[in-house]
Design a protein around this motif. Structure first.
Motif, PDB file in Angstrom:
ATOM      1  N   PRO A 180       0.795  -1.230   0.000  1.00  0.00           N
ATOM      2  CA  PRO A 180       0.000   0.000   0.000  1.00  0.00           C
ATOM      3  C   PRO A 180       0.826   1.278   0.000  1.00  0.00           C
ATOM      4  N   TYR A 185     -10.422  -3.947   4.436  1.00  0.00           N
ATOM      5  CA  TYR A 185      -9.264  -3.743   3.561  1.00  0.00           C
ATOM      6  C   TYR A 185      -9.484  -4.610   2.330  1.00  0.00           C
ATOM      7  N   PHE A 197      -7.964  -5.469  -1.808  1.00  0.00           N
ATOM      8  CA  PHE A 197      -6.931  -5.295  -2.828  1.00  0.00           C
ATOM      9  C   PHE A 197      -7.350  -6.064  -4.072  1.00  0.00           C
ATOM     10  N   THR A 199      -5.723  -0.772  -3.996  1.00  0.00           N
ATOM     11  CA  THR A 199      -5.975  -0.971  -2.577  1.00  0.00           C
ATOM     12  C   THR A 199      -6.996   0.028  -2.079  1.00  0.00           C
TER      13      THR A 199
END
Length: 854
Positions: A310, A346, A348, A368
Motif C-alpha cells: 500500500p 481492507y 486489494f 488498494t
C-alpha cells in the motif's frame, strides 16, 4: 291453432324428460376453470355408462370424458385445458341398463360461450406477517395468489437480480431471500406475475430489516465457467458497391473466443470475514491469441506486484524491466478482509468506488482500499490504476482518493473527498531531471498526450421518511497535456526573477509533505497546468442540490456546472445551468407526470463570474457573441391510463419548449461600443424558437379469436415549431413535424408474425419524408429455442422524388442443450441512393456461435 302452439311449446320444454335425462351446463363457461357437469336422470331410469362429448373448434372428431357415479349421482369434470376457443360445443350420450343408447340433444349439439380471464393476479403476503426480515439469514417468504386462472410465468428481483430459489405451487408463491445490510434499513423486492391469459401484476414489496443472529463460523464458495466460440463471415464492408463480383471478393473471416472461468471463497469467524475471488475472462479473436497470451496476463501480474504494497510508492511508479500491455482483458481478482463488517475493511484487487456523484461515482480501479464505516464516521483511502494502459494507445492512469465524512446514520451527513487521477508517467523527480518519461517510452505513446486532474468534492444531506436532501459541489484542476514537467526549484527561481517573490524558503515544507506522500508523482507540475491557468481552462466548478419528497411524489433540483469542469472519475453534464421541479404520482391507476425545467448552456467560468465578484474582484471584460447562451423553458406532461381489458392502455405526452438567448442582457452590458453591441444582437447564435410537441401511444391487450392471439399498437408524435427570431431578427417562420407508427402481432399456435410501419415527414422545405416497413416471423415452441426471420424496407423521399431505399433481412436460429448452446444468424443489407451512386452498398454476414456454461 292455439292448441298446436301450446303442444309444441310443451314438447320443447319437456324434451329433456322425453330423453329421460339432461345435463347442467351454464350458458357462459369460464375457460380458465375446470368444468363440473352433473347428469340429471329421470326417476327410475338406470344407466350403465354416460359420456360427455366435446368438439374442439375446427375438428370433426369429438373427444369425450366418462361420467362417474357416486352415491347415485353421475358427475364428470372437464379440465380447463380442453376449454379452448370461443365456444364449448358438446353433447351427452348414455347407455341404459337395458342396453338402450340415448343422446342429448337427440340431434345436433349444444353450445355455451367460453369467457376468458381479464383480471390480473393479486398477491397477499402470508409469511412473514410483520413484513420484517433478518439480515444475513436465508428466509422463506410466502405469498398467496388470487387469480381465476393459472400462473404462466413469474419473476422475483432483489437488487435487480433474480431470486432463483422460488416456485409457484397452486395458489402459493414461495421464494427464499438472504437480505444484506442496508443503510435504509429496508429490503425491496419486485415481483412480476403473469397468468395464462396474459394478465400481469407488478408489485414492489418493502420489508423492514432487523439484525439477525449469525453463526460464529461459516464458509461459502461459488464458481462460474463459460466458453463461447463465434465464427463470422462479413462481405461488402470494405467498399461501397453493388457490383456482385466485387461484393463476393470483399470477404472477411474471424473467429473469436469469449470465455470466463473463476470462483470465489469466503470464510467468516466471529467478526472476521475473508473473501477471495478470481476470474479469467476475455473476448478476443483467435488470430490475436499468439500476441495476447501471455502478454496480458504478464501485465496483470506486473500490476499486482507494483500495487500490492500500500505505501511502497517507489515500486508503484517504477516500470523498469517490465513489458508493455498490448491487449486489454477482463481478468479480475479481489481479496477483502473485514472486521465487524462494514466497520473496518481492507481490499486489494479490482473493485468499484463511489464518493460523490460529482467527483467519484461507480469508479472502477485496480488497487488498494481501506475503509472505516461507522454510523458517525466514514473514512476511505484508495489508490491504484483506473486504466491499465495499452501499447501505443493509452497511458496507464493512476488514482489516489481520500474521503472523510461525519454524520448520524442517514439522517444527516457531511463528507469531503480529494482525488488525483492522472496519466502515470513515473517519478516526478526522475522526469524533471531527465525530461523523459520512461513509461511513455516503454509504451511507445508518441503523440498521445498524458493528462492529469485533481478533483475535490464536498457533499452534505439528509435522508428520512419525510424528505431526501442532497447538496454538493465539486472543483477540478485538469489539463489534457501534461508533457512538460516543471522542476520546482527552477519554477521558484523563475517566479523570483519575474515577480520578485522568493518562495524557495517554503520548499522545505513541500519536501516534507512529498516525503510522506508523493503529491507530485500523482499530480506533477507541468507547463500544461500553467497554460490552462492562463486561458482559464484549468479549474472547473460545479454545485447544486436535489430535494425529494417521496410521499408527495415531488422532486426539485438545481445544478450549475461550467464548461471547464471535468472529472475523470464521474460522468457529469458540463456547461449547463439546470433547475426545475417534477411531480409523479399514480392516481386510481392513472400514471401522471408533470415537470418544469429551466436550462441554460454556455456557462461562463464560475470562479471569475460567480465567486470572485463576491469579494470585489469582478471581471471587467466586455462580452462578445461567443458568450451568448441558449435559455430554455421546458414543460413535460404525460398521462398513462391503466390497462382496460382488451382495449389495452393509452399514454399521452406533451412537451412545451420555449428557447431564447441572453443576447439582450449581454448587449446591455456594453455601454461604449455600439458596433460590438450590435454584433451580439445580430449574431448567428441569437436564435429563438417555440416548440409544441404532443404524442399519443396505444397498446392493446391480448386479443383472442379462437386459437388466434393478436396485439395492436399505434403511436403518433407531432410538433409545431415557431421560429421567433433567426440571427437576431424577428422571423415568424413556422413548420410542422409529423410522425405516426402502427404495429401488431398475430399468433396462431406456434406461429407468430410481427409487423410495423412508420412514417415521418415535415413541412420544412427540403426535408426528408421517410417510410419504414418491418416484418418478423417467429416459430415458437419448436425444437429450436429461437427461430425467426425479420425483414425491413425503408424509403426516403425529398419532396416527391425518391432519394434512397434500403432493404435488410436477418435469419436467426438458436438451441440450448442443458449447459450447451448453439446459435446461427445470417444478415443481408442493401442500400441504393438515387442521387449518389458512391453511397450504394451491398453487405452480408453469417455468424455461428457455440458455447458451454456452468
Amino acid at each position: 291453432m292455439k292448441k298446436l302452439y301450446i303442444i309444441a311449446i310443451l314438447f320443447i320444454l319437456s324434451a329433456g324428460s322425453l330423453f329421460g335425462f339432461d345435463v347442467t351446463v351454464p350458458n357462459e363457461v369460464p375457460s380458465y376453470k375446470d368444468l363440473a357437469v352433473s347428469l340429471n336422470l329421470e326417476a327410475g331410469l338406470k344407466i350403465d355408462e354416460a359420456r360427455f362429448y366435446l368438439l374442439p373448434e375446427r375438428k370433426d372428431v369429438p373427444q369425450f370424458a366418462k361420467f362417474a357415479e357416486e352415491k347415485g349421482k353421475w358427475t364428470v369434470v372437464i379440465p380447463f385445458e380442453y376449454l379452448k376457443g370461443d365456444e364449448l360445443i358438446y353433447y351427452v350420450q348414455i347407455r341404459t341398463d337395458k342396453g338402450e343408447v340415448r343422446r342429448f340433444p337427440e340431434l345436433g349439439t349444444k353450445k355455451a360461450r367460453l369467457v376468458t380471464d381479464t383480471v390480473a393476479p393479486a398477491l397477499v403476503l402470508s409469511s412473514p406477517e410483520a413484513k420484517t426480515l433478518l439480515t444475513g439469514q436465508e428466509q422463506m417468504v410466502i405469498f398467496g395468489i388470487k387469480d381465476e386462472s393459472e400462473i404462466s410465468s413469474f419473476s422475483i428481483l432483489y437488487k435487480n437480480k433474480p431470486l432463483t430459489k422460488s416456485a409457484v405451487i397452486q395458489d402459493t408463491l414461495t421464494f427464499f431471500i438472504t437480505p444484506s445490510k442496508e443503510k435504509s434499513g429496508e429490503a425491496t423486492v419486485e415481483i412480476n406475475v403473469t397468468d395464462s391469459f396474459g394478465n400481469a401484476t407488478k408489485e414492489v414489496i418493502t420489508f423492514a430489516l432487523e439484525k439477525g443472529a449469525e453463526p460464529f463460523f461459516s464458509a461459502e464458495a461459488d464458481y462460474v465457467g463459460s466458453l463461447e466460440a463465434e465464427y463470422s463471415l462479413v462481405m461488402g464492408e470494405s467498399a461501397n458497391t453493388l457490383d456482385l463480383p466485387t461484393f463476393l471478393a470483399d470477404m472477411q473471416h474471424d473467429v473469436t473466443l469469449d470465455y470466463e472461468l473463476g470462483g470465489s471463497v469466503g470464510v467468516k469467524a466471529g467478526p472476521l470475514r475473508i473473501k477471495l475471488s478470481g476470474f479469467l475472462a476475455d473476448d478476443l479473436s483467435v488470430f490475436d491469441i499468439p500476441a495476447a497470451f501471455p502478454n496480458s496476463h504478464i501485465a496483470d501480474f506486473q500490476n499486482i506486484m507494483n500495487l500490492w504494497h500500500p505505501w511502497n510508492f517507489a515500486n508503484e511508479f517504477d516500470y523498469a524491466g517490465e513489458v508493455p500491455r498490448k491487449f486489454y482483458n477482463e481478468n479480475q481478482f479481489l481479496a477483502r478482509v473485514s472486521l465487524f463488517d462494514p466497520i473496518l475493511s481492507y481490499s486489494f484487487g479490482d473493485q468499484k468506488l463511489s464518493y460523490q456523484k460529482e467527483t467519484i461515482k461507480d469508479f472502477e480501479f485496480r488497487g488498494t482500499a481501506v475503509s472505516v464505516n461507522t454510523p458517525f464516521l466514514d473514512l476511505t483511502v484508495a489508490k491504484g490504476l483506473s486504466d491499465l494502459g495499452l501499447y501505443q494507445s493509452a497511458w496507464p492512469q493512476n488514482f489516489f482518493g481520500l474521503q472523510v465524512g461525519i454524520g448520524f446514520f442517514d439522517y444527516w451527513w457531511l463528507q469531503t473527498n480529494v482525488n488525483f487521477i492522472s496519466s502515470l508517467q513515473g517519478r516526478y523527480d526522475d522526469i524533471a531531471a531527465s525530461g523523459v518519461s520512461a513509461i511513455g517510452t516503454l509504451y511507445d505513446l508518441g503523440a498521445v498526450k498524458p493528462e492529469e486532474s485533481l478533483v475535490f468534492g464536498l457533499n452534505t444531506g439528509s435522508k428520512n421518511k419525510f424528505f431526501n436532501l442532497s447538496l454538493g459541489m465539486g472543483l477540478t484542476l485538469y489539463t489534457d497535456d501534461a508533457t512538460g514537467i516543471l522542476d520546482i526549484d527552477t519554477l521558484a527561481s523563475d517566479i523570483n526573477s519575474a515577480f520578485g517573490f522568493d518562495i524557495s524558503p517554503y520548499l522545505g515544507y513541500v519536501d516534507t509533505v512529498n516525503g510522506i506522500f508523493p503529491v507530485f508523482d500523482y499530480f506533477p507540475l507541468t507547463t500544461g497546468l500553467t497554460a490552462a491557468a492562463v486561458s482559464r481552462d484549468l479549474w472547473g466548478i460545479t454545485y447544486g442540490g436535489n430535494l425529494e419528497i417521496p410521499l408527495l411524489g415531488i422532486e426539485g433540483w438545481f445544478h450549475k456546472t461550467d464548461g471547464a469542469y471535468k472529472s475523470l472519475g464521474a460522468a457529469v453534464d458540463t456547461d449547463v445551468l439546470d433547475w426545475g421541479a417534477a411531480w409523479e404520482k399514480s392516481i386510481k391507476d392513472y400514471d401522471i407526470f408533470l415537470s418544469y425545467n429551466w436550462l441554460k448552456d454556455n456557462i461562463p467560468d464560475i470562479l471569475f463570474n460567480d465567486i470572485l465578484p463576491l469579494f470585489g474582484m469582478d471581471s471587467s471584460a466586455d462580452p462578445s457573441e461567443y458568450d451568448i447562451s441558449n435559455i430554455s423553458h421546458i414543460v413535460d406532461l404525460s398521462v398513462g391510463t391503466p390497462t382496460m381489458g382488451n382495449f389495452g392502455n393509452l399514454l399521452f405526452t406533451y412537451t412545451f419548449d420555449w428557447t431564447d438567448t441572453n443576447a439582450n442582457a449581454l448587449a446591455a452590458k456594453i455601454t461604449d461600443d455600439a458596433v460590438a453591441a450590435a454584433a451580439i444582437m445580430g449574431s448567428t447564435y441569437n436564435d429563438g424558437t417555440m416548440t409544441n410537441t404532443a404524442g399519443l401511444k396505444w397498446k392493446s391487450g391480448r386479443l383472442k379469436f379462437g386459437k388466434f392471439i393478436a396485439t395492436l399498437g399505434a403511436a403518433t408524435e407531432d410538433s409545431y415549431i415557431l421560429k421567433r427570431k433567426v440571427d437576431g431578427a424577428v422571423s415568424g417562420a413556422s413548420e410542422w413535424d409529423f410522425s405516426y407508427a402502427l404495429d401488431g402481432s398475430l399468433q396462431y399456435d406456434r406461429y407468430k408474425v410481427n409487423a410495423g410501419f412508420e412514417h415521418e415527414w415535415s413541412t420544412k422545405a427540403g426535408s426528408d419524408s421517410i417510410n419504414k416497413y418491418d416484418l418478423k416471423f417467429s416459430l415458437l415452441k419448436s425444437f429450436f429455442d429461437t427461430l425467426s426471420l425479420a425483414v425491413s424496407f425503408d424509403q426516403t423521399y425529398v419532396a416527391s422524388s425518391l432519394e434512397d431505399i434500403s432493404l435488410g433481412g436477418v435469419f436467426s436460429v438458436g438451441k440450448r442443450f442443458g449447459i450447451l448452446s448453439a446459435n446461427a444468424s445470417a444478415e443481408v443489407g442493401y442500400f441504393n441512393s438515387m442521387v449518389d451512386n458512391t453511397q450504394d452498398t451491398l453487405t452480408a454476414s453469417v455468424t455461428v456461435t457455440g458455447g458451454i456454461s456452468f
